[in-house]
Design a protein around this motif. Structure first.
Motif, PDB file in Angstrom:
ATOM      1  N   ASP A 132       0.837  -1.202   0.000  1.00  0.00           N
ATOM      2  CA  ASP A 132       0.000   0.000   0.000  1.00  0.00           C
ATOM      3  C   ASP A 132       0.875   1.257   0.000  1.00  0.00           C
ATOM      4  OD1 ASP A 132      -2.530  -1.144  -0.034  1.00  0.00           O
ATOM      5  OD2 ASP A 132      -2.525  -1.447   2.141  1.00  0.00           O
ATOM      6  N   VAL A 133       0.300   2.357  -0.470  1.00  0.00           N
ATOM      7  CA  VAL A 133       0.939   3.660  -0.309  1.00  0.00           C
ATOM      8  C   VAL A 133       0.727   4.075   1.148  1.00  0.00           C
ATOM      9  CG1 VAL A 133       1.002   6.049  -1.078  1.00  0.00           C
ATOM     10  CG2 VAL A 133       0.465   4.232  -2.717  1.00  0.00           C
ATOM     11  N   GLU A 134       1.793   4.195   1.915  1.00  0.00           N
ATOM     12  CA  GLU A 134       1.683   4.425   3.359  1.00  0.00           C
ATOM     13  C   GLU A 134       2.494   5.659   3.741  1.00  0.00           C
ATOM     14  OE1 GLU A 134      -0.096   4.285   6.430  1.00  0.00           O
ATOM     15  OE2 GLU A 134      -0.373   2.318   5.469  1.00  0.00           O
ATOM     16  N   SER A 135       2.026   6.348   4.792  1.00  0.00           N
ATOM     17  CA  SER A 135       2.677   7.594   5.219  1.00  0.00           C
ATOM     18  C   SER A 135       2.894   7.610   6.727  1.00  0.00           C
ATOM     19  CB  SER A 135       1.835   8.813   4.828  1.00  0.00           C
ATOM     20  OG  SER A 135       1.675   8.902   3.437  1.00  0.00           O
ATOM     21  N   PHE A 136       3.966   8.263   7.133  1.00  0.00           N
ATOM     22  CA  PHE A 136       4.178   8.631   8.529  1.00  0.00           C
ATOM     23  C   PHE A 136       3.931  10.130   8.632  1.00  0.00           C
ATOM     24  CE2 PHE A 136       7.025  10.818  11.448  1.00  0.00           C
ATOM     25  CZ  PHE A 136       6.649  10.248  12.665  1.00  0.00           C
ATOM     26  N   MET A 137       3.102  10.537   9.587  1.00  0.00           N
ATOM     27  CA  MET A 137       2.792  11.957   9.753  1.00  0.00           C
ATOM     28  C   MET A 137       2.882  12.319  11.225  1.00  0.00           C
ATOM     29  SD  MET A 137      -0.301  12.656   7.053  1.00  0.00           S
ATOM     30  CE  MET A 137       0.002  14.408   7.157  1.00  0.00           C
ATOM     31  N   SER A 138       3.513  13.465  11.482  1.00  0.00           N
ATOM     32  CA  SER A 138       3.620  13.982  12.849  1.00  0.00           C
ATOM     33  C   SER A 138       3.480  15.493  12.791  1.00  0.00           C
ATOM     34  CB  SER A 138       4.967  13.602  13.467  1.00  0.00           C
ATOM     35  OG  SER A 138       5.126  14.228  14.726  1.00  0.00           O
ATOM     36  N   SER A 139       2.630  16.042  13.644  1.00  0.00           N
ATOM     37  CA  SER A 139       2.423  17.488  13.667  1.00  0.00           C
ATOM     38  C   SER A 139       3.534  18.220  14.419  1.00  0.00           C
ATOM     39  CB  SER A 139       1.073  17.824  14.306  1.00  0.00           C
ATOM     40  OG  SER A 139       1.023  17.312  15.634  1.00  0.00           O
ATOM     41  N   SER A 140       4.289  17.472  15.227  1.00  0.00           N
ATOM     42  CA  SER A 140       5.367  18.105  15.995  1.00  0.00           C
ATOM     43  C   SER A 140       6.491  17.092  16.180  1.00  0.00           C
ATOM     44  CB  SER A 140       4.849  18.575  17.360  1.00  0.00           C
ATOM     45  OG  SER A 140       5.884  19.168  18.109  1.00  0.00           O
ATOM     46  N   SER A 141       7.556  17.276  15.424  1.00  0.00           N
ATOM     47  CA  SER A 141       8.684  16.353  15.476  1.00  0.00           C
ATOM     48  C   SER A 141       9.903  17.059  16.028  1.00  0.00           C
ATOM     49  CB  SER A 141       8.997  15.820  14.078  1.00  0.00           C
ATOM     50  OG  SER A 141       7.905  15.087  13.569  1.00  0.00           O
ATOM     51  N   PRO A 142      10.735  16.344  16.774  1.00  0.00           N
ATOM     52  CA  PRO A 142      11.967  16.960  17.288  1.00  0.00           C
ATOM     53  C   PRO A 142      12.986  17.145  16.179  1.00  0.00           C
ATOM     54  CG  PRO A 142      11.889  14.627  17.842  1.00  0.00           C
ATOM     55  CD  PRO A 142      10.558  14.954  17.234  1.00  0.00           C
ATOM     56  N   SER A 143      13.864  18.093  16.370  1.00  0.00           N
ATOM     57  CA  SER A 143      14.940  18.270  15.409  1.00  0.00           C
ATOM     58  C   SER A 143      15.865  17.064  15.482  1.00  0.00           C
ATOM     59  CB  SER A 143      15.715  19.550  15.714  1.00  0.00           C
ATOM     60  OG  SER A 143      16.273  19.483  17.020  1.00  0.00           O
ATOM     61  N   GLY A 144      16.499  16.787  14.373  1.00  0.00           N
ATOM     62  CA  GLY A 144      17.405  15.655  14.363  1.00  0.00           C
ATOM     63  C   GLY A 144      17.585  15.095  12.966  1.00  0.00           C
ATOM     64  N   LEU A 145      18.319  14.005  12.926  1.00  0.00           N
ATOM     65  CA  LEU A 145      18.597  13.306  11.683  1.00  0.00           C
ATOM     66  C   LEU A 145      17.687  12.085  11.591  1.00  0.00           C
ATOM     67  CD1 LEU A 145      20.404  13.034   9.150  1.00  0.00           C
ATOM     68  CD2 LEU A 145      21.934  11.610  10.535  1.00  0.00           C
ATOM     69  N   TYR A 146      16.838  12.033  10.591  1.00  0.00           N
ATOM     70  CA  TYR A 146      15.900  10.931  10.418  1.00  0.00           C
ATOM     71  C   TYR A 146      16.413   9.986   9.335  1.00  0.00           C
ATOM     72  CZ  TYR A 146      12.583  13.518  13.272  1.00  0.00           C
ATOM     73  OH  TYR A 146      11.967  14.175  14.303  1.00  0.00           O
ATOM     74  N   GLN A 147      16.273   8.695   9.609  1.00  0.00           N
ATOM     75  CA  GLN A 147      16.743   7.681   8.660  1.00  0.00           C
ATOM     76  C   GLN A 147      15.564   6.848   8.159  1.00  0.00           C
ATOM     77  OE1 GLN A 147      20.355   4.958   9.156  1.00  0.00           O
ATOM     78  NE2 GLN A 147      18.673   3.530   9.518  1.00  0.00           N
ATOM     79  N   LEU A 148      15.457   6.721   6.830  1.00  0.00           N
ATOM     80  CA  LEU A 148      14.450   5.862   6.198  1.00  0.00           C
ATOM     81  C   LEU A 148      15.178   4.682   5.575  1.00  0.00           C
ATOM     82  CD1 LEU A 148      11.516   5.337   5.154  1.00  0.00           C
ATOM     83  CD2 LEU A 148      12.185   6.643   3.103  1.00  0.00           C
ATOM     84  N   GLU A 149      14.799   3.478   5.999  1.00  0.00           N
ATOM     85  CA  GLU A 149      15.436   2.267   5.473  1.00  0.00           C
ATOM     86  C   GLU A 149      14.371   1.416   4.787  1.00  0.00           C
ATOM     87  OE1 GLU A 149      18.625  -1.178   6.848  1.00  0.00           O
ATOM     88  OE2 GLU A 149      17.645   0.074   8.350  1.00  0.00           O
ATOM     89  N   LEU A 150      14.696   0.961   3.575  1.00  0.00           N
ATOM     90  CA  LEU A 150      13.734   0.204   2.761  1.00  0.00           C
ATOM     91  C   LEU A 150      14.332  -1.119   2.338  1.00  0.00           C
ATOM     92  CD1 LEU A 150      13.857   3.428   1.435  1.00  0.00           C
ATOM     93  CD2 LEU A 150      11.546   2.648   0.871  1.00  0.00           C
TER      94      LEU A 150
END
Length: 569
Positions: A132-150
């Motif tokens: 499926d087409v899936e999403s992560f959504m957050s209205s308030s995220s902390p600063s930082g380095l985000y990693q997406l692994e597939l």
């Protein structure tokens, strides 16, 4: 903290193929950065506010990084699998402490910092497995380095990723209506009419969109990306990236390509690797799938479908400038079954007239009442080519196209039943006469020679007469000759359009009749007769027809011939 984030990114840059400016949401730089999306194609950095496309090898994970500069920032990450299910997870990386090197007064070695960033799993925020087409959504995220692994465990595949820190203003994907279902409003033997509610992106926001309809016989699709991957399975779209051209040395390592002195290894989420002797590029055959984009109309009729066949229908709303798309909830339907046609019974020795609609089919049955050694079929196609198939007790004996008059003789069998299938022409309706018999001595159709053309003798032409000849048979038949004056530009194609070849001499004017006579010859080599047609006008063209009439009164017309008298004698 922000300075630390940028310092971390500069540590990651040597892992890419060139030192590129990191993606940022600074609007002055953003528009310039997304103009060339190839800049991000093989990078490990995700741009802010632009969709990227990339490729995964089976059982080989790939990592992307995304920076959030300030605390309490909205964050949205959307992953679109194309033609295979994906496993993916988003995590917030644990960064090195700012004071990690201050106690000793010396910074940590560069290689040690890079290894620390890549090896740390961080805090997992979201994970998903499926197509499926899936999403992560957050209205308030902390600063930082985000990693997406597939990871793709099924096969090599394409995918798309969109990440943004301004999801409300971006609106990258077209919106669906409150009822996103595709409905079937009309169902026929070869047609299906679909209707769906308009996208608010067009009806409310007045943004340019178009709808694309996809038809296939396998399953519904969840993304337009999956459709395109399926349609181009053997084309360049599904080819694996070419080493050295399509991605960087960083990608070589993460895709599992070996270095000069190391074997190839498979990589997984767990970080474990296993020896692998070689990699197979996924390949598959194309499927029967159709995609048609229809503009902003929300109703469409699919035609040229097969009767009694199940089809799957999907509708995608596509933003015209960005080419991003959203899938409606697809549907499926089975076309209506063709009405069972009545089978016409043929009587031995009797001529039957048959009419077939354009591209239609008719079935006939012949069941002789007595034992027989042979069965003969006479077919006279009146207008154009038709196709005939003859089966005896289910076994195909004959399949042939017929134009004009043909005779087929087949070996008989006691108590056999014959099924005749007649298929009409694509150009228009068909008419024909058919006769089946086991007794040739009592046939209603006249016997015909192999060649039914009329020959005109050019040297015997005069200003008022023309001499013609035609072949006969060993059976004594009646022949009637007719003439008709035509224009000088009269041709064979015009003759076919205007004349029904099954019409007999009874449809001709009496003034067009020349004569009737009987003729036959036991010696087939001498079974030829000639006739001189007199009373013609100089320099005029005439259509000559010869009809042979059988014992039952049924007639067959020879191939018409146009002759022209001499203008000066």
């Amino acid at each position: 903290m922000v300075l630390l984030l940028w310092g971390v990114f500069w540590l990651l840059l040597p892992l890419t193929c060139w030192a590129q400016k990191l993606p940022t949401r600074d609007e002055e730089l953003f528009q310039m950065q997304i103009q060339d999306k190839a800049q991000f194609h093989d990078s490990s950095m995700l741009p802010d506010g632009a969709e990227i496309s990339s490729y995964l090898f089976r059982d080989t994970s790939k990592r992307y990084f995304f920076v959030v500069e300030e605390d309490n920032t909205p964050l949205s990450v959307t992953v679109t699998p194309c033609d295979a299910p994906l496993e993916w997870k988003l995590s917030l990386q644990e960064l090195p402490e700012e004071a990690s090197g201050e106690s000793s007064g010396e910074p940590e070695p560069l290689e040690q910092q890079k290894q620390q960033i890549i090896s740390e799993d961080g805090t997992e925020l979201f994970s998903y497995k499926g197509n499926d087409v899936e999403s992560f959504m957050s209205s308030s995220s902390p600063s930082g380095l985000y990693q997406l692994e597939l990871l793709s465990t099924e096969k090599d595949t394409h995918f798309k990723v969109y990440a943004t820190t301004t999801p409300e203003s971006d609106q990258p994907y077209p919106e669906l209506p409150y009822d996103p279902r595709v409905d079937v409003t009309s169902l026929g033997h070869t047609t299906v009419t679909l209707v769906w509610k308009p996208s608010p992106t067009a009806s409310l926001l007045k943004q340019p969109i178009q709808y694309c309809v996809v038809i296939n016989r396998e399953h519904n699709f969840k993304s337009l990306c999956a459709v395109e991957a399926k349609m181009t399975a053997d084309d360049a779209f599904m080819m694996a990236p070419k080493p050295g051209l399509d991605f960087s040395p960083f990608d070589f390592a993460h895709f599992g390509f070996p270095s000069e002195n190391s074997p190839s290894r498979e990589r997984t989420f767990s970080g474990k690797s296993s020896l692998k002797l070689g990699r197979h590029i996924y390949s598959k055959t194309k499927v029967d799938i159709q995609k048609v984009c229809i503009g902003n109309k929300n109703i469409y009729t699919v035609s040229d479908l097969k009767p009694d066949t199940q089809y799957y229908f999907d509708v995608f709303v596509v933003k015209v400038p960005s080419n991003t798309s959203t899938a409606y909830i697809g549907t499926f339907a089975r076309t209506k079954e063709e009405a069972k046609q009545k089978t016409v019974d043929l009587k031995d020795g009797k001529v039957t007239d048959v009419f077939i609609k354009r591209k239609g089919t008719k079935f006939l049955r012949f069941a002789p009442v007595s034992s027989h050694q042979k069965v003969t079929f006479f077919i006279h196609s009146c207008l154009d080519i038709i196709q005939i198939q003859v089966r005896r007790d289910g076994k195909l004996l004959l399949s042939q196209n017929v134009e004009g008059v043909h005779q087929f003789q087949l070996r008989g069998k006691p108590k056999a039943k014959y099924l005749i299938r007649l298929k009409g022409n694509k150009k228009g309706a068909s008419m024909l006469k058919i006769l089946a018999t086991t007794r040739l001595n009592k046939q209603s159709f006249p016997s015909l020679p192999e060649d039914t053309r009329i020959k005109a003798f050019d040297k015997l032409r005069t200003c008022s007469s023309a001499t013609v000849a035609w072949l006969g048979t060993q059976e004594r038949n009646k022949f009637c000759i007719y003439r008709k004056e035509v224009d000088d530009n009269y041709n064979e194609n015009q003759k076919k359009r205007e004349q029904n070849q099954c019409l007999g001499p009874e449809t001709r004017k009496k003034s067009e009749k020349v004569l009737c006579k009987y003729f036959h010859s036991q010696n087939l080599q001498k079974a030829v007769t000639t006739e001189t047609i007199k009373g013609l006008q100089p320099g005029r063209s005439y259509l000559i027809d010869v009809y042979v009439i059988g014992h039952g009164g049924h007639s067959v017309k020879y191939v018409s011939k146009v002759v022209k008298t001499r203008k000066f004698c």
